[in-house]
Design a protein around this motif. Structure first.
Motif, mmCIF file in Angstrom:
data_model
loop_
_atom_site.group_PDB
_atom_site.id
_atom_site.type_symbol
_atom_site.label_atom_id
_atom_site.label_comp_id
_atom_site.label_asym_id
_atom_site.label_seq_id
_atom_site.Cartn_x
_atom_site.Cartn_y
_atom_site.Cartn_z
ATOM 1 N N ILE A 1 1.005 -1.255 0.156
ATOM 2 C CA ILE A 1 0.064 -0.005 -0.038
ATOM 3 C C ILE A 1 0.891 1.433 0.042
ATOM 4 N N GLU A 2 1.991 1.327 0.591
ATOM 5 C CA GLU A 2 2.953 2.487 0.530
ATOM 6 C C GLU A 2 3.333 2.830 -0.739
ATOM 7 N N ASN A 3 3.647 1.938 -1.615
ATOM 8 C CA ASN A 3 4.407 2.164 -3.042
ATOM 9 C C ASN A 3 3.202 2.006 -4.354
ATOM 10 N N ASP A 4 1.992 1.448 -3.953
ATOM 11 C CA ASP A 4 1.312 1.084 -5.071
ATOM 12 C C ASP A 4 0.327 1.859 -5.198
ATOM 13 N N LYS A 5 -0.002 3.063 -5.912
ATOM 14 C CA LYS A 5 -1.056 3.801 -6.065
ATOM 15 C C LYS A 5 -2.329 3.317 -6.545
ATOM 16 N N GLU A 6 -1.951 2.346 -7.473
ATOM 17 C CA GLU A 6 -3.034 1.435 -8.267
ATOM 18 C C GLU A 6 -3.724 0.847 -7.269
ATOM 19 N N LEU A 7 -3.183 0.145 -6.400
ATOM 20 C CA LEU A 7 -3.651 -0.622 -5.151
ATOM 21 C C LEU A 7 -4.513 0.311 -4.222
ATOM 22 N N GLY A 8 -4.047 1.579 -4.121
ATOM 23 C CA GLY A 8 -4.561 2.610 -3.207
ATOM 24 C C GLY A 8 -5.815 2.760 -3.884
ATOM 25 N N LYS A 9 -6.143 3.048 -5.270
ATOM 26 C CA LYS A 9 -7.251 3.384 -5.934
ATOM 27 C C LYS A 9 -8.144 2.414 -5.803
ATOM 28 N N GLN A 10 -7.749 1.248 -6.092
ATOM 29 C CA GLN A 10 -8.675 0.016 -5.857
ATOM 30 C C GLN A 10 -9.416 -0.085 -4.407
ATOM 31 N N LEU A 11 -8.310 0.076 -3.401
ATOM 32 C CA LEU A 11 -9.084 0.041 -2.216
ATOM 33 C C LEU A 11 -9.900 1.167 -1.780
ATOM 34 N N PHE A 12 -9.608 2.491 -2.262
ATOM 35 C CA PHE A 12 -10.252 3.233 -1.976
ATOM 36 C C PHE A 12 -11.890 3.363 -2.596
ATOM 37 N N SER A 13 -11.701 2.884 -4.050
ATOM 38 C CA SER A 13 -13.163 2.477 -4.303
ATOM 39 C C SER A 13 -13.829 1.593 -3.619
ATOM 40 N N ALA A 14 -13.273 0.675 -3.106
ATOM 41 C CA ALA A 14 -14.086 -0.468 -2.288
ATOM 42 C C ALA A 14 -14.505 0.261 -0.961
ATOM 43 N N ILE A 15 -13.665 0.855 -0.310
ATOM 44 C CA ILE A 15 -14.126 1.383 0.897
ATOM 45 C C ILE A 15 -14.773 2.365 0.640
ATOM 46 N N PHE A 16 -14.901 3.311 -0.094
ATOM 47 C CA PHE A 16 -15.802 4.366 -0.536
ATOM 48 C C PHE A 16 -17.289 3.914 -0.779
ATOM 49 N N GLN A 17 -17.329 2.726 -1.319
ATOM 50 C CA GLN A 17 -18.614 2.123 -1.969
ATOM 51 C C GLN A 17 -19.145 1.155 -0.711
ATOM 52 N N SER A 18 -18.469 0.708 0.078
ATOM 53 C CA SER A 18 -19.027 -0.445 0.775
ATOM 54 C C SER A 18 -18.602 -0.233 2.361
ATOM 55 N N SER A 19 -17.551 0.517 2.824
ATOM 56 C CA SER A 19 -17.148 0.526 4.291
ATOM 57 C C SER A 19 -18.246 1.285 5.177
ATOM 58 N N TYR A 20 -18.461 0.894 6.346
ATOM 59 C CA TYR A 20 -19.286 1.522 7.316
ATOM 60 C C TYR A 20 -18.230 2.284 8.146
ATOM 61 N N GLU A 21 -16.785 2.027 7.965
ATOM 62 C CA GLU A 21 -15.708 2.583 8.794
ATOM 63 C C GLU A 21 -14.558 3.285 7.873
ATOM 64 N N MET A 22 -15.281 4.311 7.050
ATOM 65 C CA MET A 22 -14.393 4.799 6.064
ATOM 66 C C MET A 22 -12.893 5.606 6.649
ATOM 67 N N TYR A 23 -13.273 6.318 7.455
ATOM 68 C CA TYR A 23 -12.042 7.000 7.746
ATOM 69 C C TYR A 23 -10.956 6.190 8.639
ATOM 70 N N TYR A 24 -11.729 5.049 9.422
ATOM 71 C CA TYR A 24 -10.469 4.032 9.898
ATOM 72 C C TYR A 24 -10.024 3.298 8.692
ATOM 73 N N ASN A 25 -10.842 2.920 7.872
ATOM 74 C CA ASN A 25 -10.087 2.171 6.609
ATOM 75 C C ASN A 25 -9.166 2.842 5.887
ATOM 76 N N LEU A 26 -9.481 3.975 5.653
ATOM 77 C CA LEU A 26 -8.641 5.065 4.660
ATOM 78 C C LEU A 26 -7.250 5.386 5.385
ATOM 79 N N GLY A 27 -7.316 5.110 6.896
ATOM 80 C CA GLY A 27 -6.149 5.304 7.265
ATOM 81 C C GLY A 27 -4.956 4.614 7.075
ATOM 82 N N ILE A 28 -5.277 3.427 6.187
ATOM 83 C CA ILE A 28 -4.051 2.486 5.943
ATOM 84 C C ILE A 28 -3.262 3.182 4.600
#
Length: 111
Positions: free
Chosen positions: A34-61
């Protein structure tokens, strides 16, 4: 930034609440990349944005600068699917991350 142990907990939470087991990613893979792979970051952001009940906690990664960039990009690309739900989430993210200019949001089509 969080510790490796905290990142593993966050990654486990993301996989459980956003992917429901429908991925080959592991918490270890996410933390290692996650520190160096921006594409992975985009993928995770999208999943978190659409589905997470704990967005701020999960985006902290991931890096906050990436999160802000992803918010601005996503704000300008919101479609019609789940629009009201996603607009409310987007507005919360913009406020939480104190983004002054998130660009112009695509208007809803008029039928």
């Amino acid at each position: 930034m969080c510790s490796k142990e905290e990142k593993l907990k966050i990654a486990e939470n993301i996989l459980k609440t956003c992917y429901w087991g429908n991925t080959t990613m592991t918490p270890e893979y996410i933390v290692e990349n996650i520190e160096n792979d921006k594409e992975l970051g985009k993928q995770l952001f999208s999943a978190i944005f659409q589905s997470s009940y704990e967005m701020y906690y999960n985006l902290g990664i991931m890096k906050e600068e990436w999160v802000k960039e992803f918010i601005i990009n996503q704000n300008q690309r919101l479609g019609t699917y789940k629009r009201e739900f996603l607009e409310a989430r987007m507005d919360d993210l913009i406020k939480h991350y104190d983004i002054k200019d998130a660009g112009i949001r695509r208007p809803m089509p008029q039928y």
